[in-house]
Design an enzyme around this catalytic site. Structure first.
Site, PDB file in Angstrom:
ATOM      1  CG  ASP A   1      -3.090   2.076   5.454  1.00  0.00           C
ATOM      2  OD1 ASP A   1      -4.375   1.759   4.770  1.00  0.00           O
ATOM      3  OD2 ASP A   1      -2.174   1.410   5.995  1.00  0.00           O
TER       4      ASP A   1
ATOM      5  CG  ASP B   1      -0.138   0.204   2.414  1.00  0.00           C
ATOM      6  OD1 ASP B   1       1.049   0.150   2.357  1.00  0.00           O
ATOM      7  OD2 ASP B   1      -0.681   0.234   3.557  1.00  0.00           O
TER       8      ASP B   1
ATOM      9  CG  ASP C   1       1.425   3.128   4.926  1.00  0.00           C
ATOM     10  OD1 ASP C   1       0.369   2.631   5.237  1.00  0.00           O
ATOM     11  OD2 ASP C   1       2.407   2.347   4.280  1.00  0.00           O
TER      12      ASP C   1
HETATM   13  P1  ATP Z   1       4.155  -2.632   2.872  1.00  0.00           P
HETATM   14  O1  ATP Z   1       3.070  -1.693   3.005  1.00  0.00           O
HETATM   15  O2  ATP Z   1       5.046  -2.291   1.660  1.00  0.00           O
HETATM   16  O3  ATP Z   1       3.793  -4.000   3.259  1.00  0.00           O
HETATM   17  P2  ATP Z   1       5.033  -1.363   5.491  1.00  0.00           P
HETATM   18  O4  ATP Z   1       6.138  -1.097   6.040  1.00  0.00           O
HETATM   19  O5  ATP Z   1       4.603   0.179   4.865  1.00  0.00           O
HETATM   20  O6  ATP Z   1       5.064  -2.306   4.091  1.00  0.00           O
HETATM   21  P3  ATP Z   1       2.332  -1.207   6.575  1.00  0.00           P
HETATM   22  O7  ATP Z   1       1.397  -2.340   7.143  1.00  0.00           O
HETATM   23  O8  ATP Z   1       1.601  -0.115   5.493  1.00  0.00           O
HETATM   24  O9  ATP Z   1       3.797  -1.735   6.171  1.00  0.00           O
HETATM   25  O10 ATP Z   1       2.802  -0.355   7.809  1.00  0.00           O
HETATM   26  C1  ATP Z   1       3.558   0.871   8.049  1.00  0.00           C
HETATM   27  C2  ATP Z   1       3.698   1.293   9.399  1.00  0.00           C
HETATM   28  O11 ATP Z   1       2.750   1.703  10.150  1.00  0.00           O
HETATM   29  C3  ATP Z   1       4.236  -0.073  10.190  1.00  0.00           C
HETATM   30  O12 ATP Z   1       5.585  -0.022  11.130  1.00  0.00           O
HETATM   31  C4  ATP Z   1       3.107  -0.374  11.237  1.00  0.00           C
HETATM   32  O13 ATP Z   1       3.788  -0.753  12.548  1.00  0.00           O
HETATM   33  C5  ATP Z   1       2.304   0.943  11.217  1.00  0.00           C
HETATM   34  N1  ATP Z   1       0.962   0.833  11.102  1.00  0.00           N
HETATM   35  C6  ATP Z   1       0.304  -0.029   9.951  1.00  0.00           C
HETATM   36  N2  ATP Z   1      -1.208  -0.040  10.297  1.00  0.00           N
HETATM   37  C7  ATP Z   1      -1.264   0.631  11.548  1.00  0.00           C
HETATM   38  C8  ATP Z   1      -2.439   0.983  12.193  1.00  0.00           C
HETATM   39  N3  ATP Z   1      -3.643   0.694  12.062  1.00  0.00           N
HETATM   40  N4  ATP Z   1      -2.214   1.626  13.367  1.00  0.00           N
HETATM   41  C9  ATP Z   1      -0.842   2.275  13.867  1.00  0.00           C
HETATM   42  N5  ATP Z   1       0.197   1.686  13.073  1.00  0.00           N
HETATM   43  C10 ATP Z   1      -0.085   1.120  11.978  1.00  0.00           C
HETATM   44 MN    MN Z   2       2.739   0.228   3.813  1.00  0.00          MN
HETATM   45 MN    MN Z   3      -0.310   0.591   5.660  1.00  0.00          MN
END
Ligand code: ATP
Ligand code: MN
Ligand code: MN
Length: 362
Positions: A297, A207, A209
């Protein structure tokens, strides 16, 4: 430890931009292979082995060069015999028997799917697997399964997402422009920052963010609903789940550590015009131009919580875990997405939030 100490305070204080250019060779990366083994031992609840592989993988990820032969790793910490053997096999033949066996294992695949939901850990995933559940539709249809707040939002979005292919850096940039335009239309002086994996310099992500806030206190509450409305008007919103803020400064720190924060946030699927169309949810207009669906997100903390939210949302999950563990075990502090809380001052403070450090006092 001096190093970790220094890193910890640098990160909390200034939220260093972690991004760096990474090139992506076509074959299996040794660091990804080791991550698969770490995950598999996490699912099997063998924490020692899981940590050993995760540390080895993190060491390889942190290298500014690509490892071409085992000699390149001489003198590096945390690389045990087993990790080296897997690396050697991959460097010589391009694959690892053990990793491929793990990847094709049905239980590993199902647990990986379930734990991809924020708020579902290996224990819950194992329980669902043992109960015969194999997909998100199974979970949502199963009687007697109680999902908490995190799991509800995770599973309800994830079953829409099973078919979405990875997002590239270029697509993340294009999405950044869309979100930036929507944010400016709502509040011209808003602050928008890319976070998550792309902020760390990843080439692909599941995704994109973003953190968005405004300098005017209280105004961030209305920001996300405004952005959502704008994307809807533009016909770009395919799915939206909005969670209003439940953040209350006076209640910090939460008694129980929560991975999920209380800021306003939304989980979206946005239509990206001109994106790659192979696989997943996509389409083509009359003029033949493709579009694809991308997960986005957005989180909107108040400006004075911005540094903590940015640090928490930048990830990786392993890095956040290590940072929080370091705060707790080495500094007797509590770090979460809202604040850094000094436990040693708790007895001497009268006001509930007065031992909560603000980013500018660190
Ligand atoms: P990818 O999206 O490529 O799988 P990413 O590291 O961006 O990898 P995400 O799941 O998007 O992974 O999360 C990014 C960060 O935000 C992570 O460190 C996670 O702990 C934090 N995070 C994700 N969702 C939430 C949430 N709902 N509340 C608090 N923190 C979150
Ligand atoms: Mn992400
Ligand atoms: Mn995310």
């Amino acid at each position: 430890c001096v190093c970790v100490d220094h890193l910890f305070f640098c990160l909390v204080h200034s939220c260093i931009v972690l991004g760096s250019a990474i090139t992506r060779p076509p074959l299996l990366f040794p660091q990804d292979a080791l991550e698969v083994l770490a995950e598999s031992y996490e699912f099997k609840e063998i924490p020692g082995r899981c940590l050993a592989f995760r540390r080895a993988s993190s060491v390889l990820k942190s290298l500014p060069w690509a490892v071409r032969c085992l000699r390149d790793t001489e003198g590096l910490p945390c690389l045990g015999e087993h990790s080296k053997a897997v690396m050697e096999e991959i460097l010589q033949s391009g694959h690892s028997f053990e990793v491929e066996k793990t990847l094709s294992d049905e239980k590993y695949q199902t647990l990986k799917l379930f734990t991809s939901v924020f708020g579902v850990g290996p224990k819950t995933a194992e329980k669902w697997y043992r109960g015969g559940l194999r997909s998100f539709s199974d979970v949502l249809a199963a009687p007697g399964i109680h999902l908490n707040r995190m799991q509800q939002s995770g599973t309800s979005t994830s079953h829409h997402l099973a078919t979405l292919p990875a997002v590239s850096k270029a697509e993340a940039r294009a999405l950044g422009n869309i979100i930036d335009e929507a944010v400016r239309a709502v509040t011209p002086d808003a602050v928008l920052a890319l976070t998550g994996g792309f902020r760390r310099g990843k080439e692909f992500g599941h995704d994109v963010d973003f953190i968005v806030t405004t300098r005017e206190p209280g105004k961030e509450e209305k920001l996300l609903t405004g952005i959502i409305e704008r994307l809807k008007q533009q016909g770009l919103l395919l799915y939206c789940e909005y969670n209003a803020s439940t953040f209350d400064m006076v209640k910090l720190p939460s008694h129980q550590f929560e991975a999920m924060d209380h800021f306003a946030k939304c989980f979206l699927i946005v239509r990206l015009e001109g994106g790659r169309v192979e696989g997943g949810l996509h389409g083509a207009e009359g003029d033949g131009r493709g579009w694809r669906a991308v997960r986005v997100d957005l989180v909107s903390p108040p400006m004075d919580r911005y540094a903590f939210a940015l640090l928490g949302w930048t990830g990786s999950r392993q890095f956040e875990r290590d940072l929080r563990r370091f705060a707790r075990a080495e500094r007797r502090m509590l770090l979460d997405n809202h604040t850094l809380y000094d436990k040693t001052k708790v007895l001497f403070q009268m006001r509930p939030s007065s031992n909560v450090l603000s980013p500018c006092t660190l």
